[in-house]
Structures are given as structure tokens and as C-alpha cells.
Design an enzyme around this catalytic site. Structure first.
Site, PDB file in Angstrom:
ATOM      1  N   SER A   1    -132.580 -46.014 -38.840  1.00 47.18           N
ATOM      2  CA  SER A   1    -133.665 -45.284 -38.195  1.00 47.18           C
ATOM      3  C   SER A   1    -134.003 -45.869 -36.830  1.00 47.18           C
ATOM      4  O   SER A   1    -134.088 -47.086 -36.677  1.00 47.18           O
ATOM      5  CB  SER A   1    -134.928 -45.319 -39.061  1.00 47.18           C
ATOM      6  OG  SER A   1    -136.022 -44.722 -38.376  1.00 47.18           O
TER       7      SER A   1
ATOM      8  N   SER B   1    -129.484 -50.934 -30.585  1.00 47.10           N
ATOM      9  CA  SER B   1    -128.078 -50.494 -30.613  1.00 47.10           C
ATOM     10  C   SER B   1    -127.894 -49.220 -29.788  1.00 47.10           C
ATOM     11  O   SER B   1    -126.881 -49.059 -29.105  1.00 47.10           O
ATOM     12  CB  SER B   1    -127.581 -50.300 -32.045  1.00 47.10           C
ATOM     13  OG  SER B   1    -128.085 -49.126 -32.638  1.00 47.10           O
TER      14      SER B   1
ATOM     15  N   THR C   1    -133.854 -53.099 -34.277  1.00 45.10           N
ATOM     16  CA  THR C   1    -132.408 -53.292 -34.202  1.00 45.10           C
ATOM     17  C   THR C   1    -131.693 -51.974 -33.941  1.00 45.10           C
ATOM     18  O   THR C   1    -130.771 -51.914 -33.118  1.00 45.10           O
ATOM     19  CB  THR C   1    -131.885 -53.945 -35.500  1.00 45.10           C
ATOM     20  OG1 THR C   1    -132.611 -55.163 -35.718  1.00 45.10           O
ATOM     21  CG2 THR C   1    -130.406 -54.255 -35.400  1.00 45.10           C
ATOM     22  N   CYS C   2    -132.114 -50.920 -34.596  1.00 47.26           N
ATOM     23  CA  CYS C   2    -131.490 -49.610 -34.390  1.00 47.26           C
ATOM     24  C   CYS C   2    -131.730 -49.127 -32.961  1.00 47.26           C
ATOM     25  O   CYS C   2    -130.813 -48.633 -32.300  1.00 47.26           O
ATOM     26  CB  CYS C   2    -132.018 -48.602 -35.402  1.00 47.26           C
ATOM     27  SG  CYS C   2    -131.661 -49.025 -37.124  1.00 47.26           S
ATOM     28  N   ALA C   3    -132.949 -49.274 -32.484  1.00 48.64           N
ATOM     29  CA  ALA C   3    -133.274 -48.873 -31.116  1.00 48.64           C
ATOM     30  C   ALA C   3    -132.441 -49.665 -30.117  1.00 48.64           C
ATOM     31  O   ALA C   3    -131.929 -49.114 -29.140  1.00 48.64           O
ATOM     32  CB  ALA C   3    -134.765 -49.063 -30.858  1.00 48.64           C
TER      33      ALA C   3
END
Length: 166
Positions: free
Chosen positions: A54, A63, A59-61
Site C-alpha cells: 500500500s 519505492s 517503504t511503499c511510497a
């Protein structure tokens, strides 16, 4: 079935990523305009699938930001960032962050996670997608796959870049 960790605890996926050398499995995802996005939308291009749980996690942001920078230097390549976030949230994130070099795609109404063997089936993130990168060459064959063993960690950008740049 793959085993990764989240918060130090094991989390399992519903299968395994497709094998290197196999054809990129077909997919239908949802774009920011609610239109379908498929692998056929990018003929003759390398496709990088940056897959994650999400955008609402740091971490997702990160990436997405990093792949956006990298994509600017990759000719004949499209980076598709895939999560189960709604297309509206993905679009809002891209506008706020100035993301312009990649495509966001939602798996909220598709079998993508099951088809790619990356839906987490237990743990607190059950039902979301594990953090993975899949690279397909211009002919549609898978050249690289990686599932990040610790969900809270970023993917291996250098290995993905090596697969893209050959």
C-alpha cells in the site's frame, strides 16, 4: 508458497512468482481513470512491475519515488506500480509527489495477486500484495523476479536495474 516476514513474523503468499524465462502472465489492472491497464498496452517495451502492499506506508511510497527516478533513465521501458490501493489514492499520491515517469495500477478488482502468487494469505496484511519486482523483456518473457523477504524493506533496486539494462 513463499514465506516473507512482517514485524518479524512469518507471512505466507498464495503461491510463487512466475519463473524466469516464462511468459509474463496476462494481467488486467485499473488505472487512475478507472480504465483497464493490461500488458498488451505496452508492446515492444520492457515492463517493470513494482508490486507492494500500500502507498500508505513509507517503504511503499519510497519505492514508487525511487522507481519514478529510475524510470526516467530507462528507454523503451514502462514501470507499472501495482497495489490494492484505490486508483483515486494512487493518483492523489502521484500528483502530490510529482510522480510522472511511471504508471500506477490498482489490483483492487482483479485476480492479479492470485495469478502472480503474491497475495499474502495470513498475518495483519492478509489480502494485500507482497513486495515484489518482476521485469519482462520486450518480447514478454520474464527476465527477473524478486520477492522482498522482509515486507518493511525496500526492493533490490540495483538488481532490477541490471535486469532492465541487461
Amino acid at each position: 508458497m513463499e514465506t516473507v516476514t512482517f514485524g518479524g513474523n512469518p507471512v505466507h503468499t498464495n503461491g510463487n512468482l512466475p519463473a524466469i524465462g516464462s511468459p509474463l502472465p496476462p494481467f488486467t489492472l485499473v488505472g487512475h481513470d478507472l480504465a483497464d491497464i493490461t500488458g498488451q498496452d505496452f508492446p515492444g517495451k520492457r515492463i517493470v512491475l513494482n508490486i507492494f502492499p500500500s502507498l500508505d506506508t513509507g517503504t511503499c511510497a519510497m519505492s514508487v519515488r525511487r522507481f519514478n527516478q529510475m524510470a526516467a533513465a530507462w528507454p523503451d521501458t514502462v514501470v507499472v506500480c501495482v497495489s490494492k490501493d484505490l486508483p483515486f489514492a494512487q493518483s492523489r499520491f502521484c500528483v502530490t509527489e510529482g510522480i510522472e515517469n511511471l504508471v500506477t495500477a490498482s489490483a483492487f478488482r482483479s485476480s492479479f495477486g492470485d495469478d502472480y502468487g503474491i497475495t499474502m494469505v495470513d498475518g495483519p496484511l492478509s489480502g494485500l500484495l507482497a513486495r515484489c519486482v518482476v521485469v519482462a523483456d520486450p518480447s514478454g518473457s520474464i527476465a527477473y523476479t524478486n520477492i522482498t523477504p522482509v515486507i518493511e524493506e525496500e526492493p533490490d533496486y540495483e538488481a532490477a536495474a541490471a535486469a532492465v539494462l541487461g
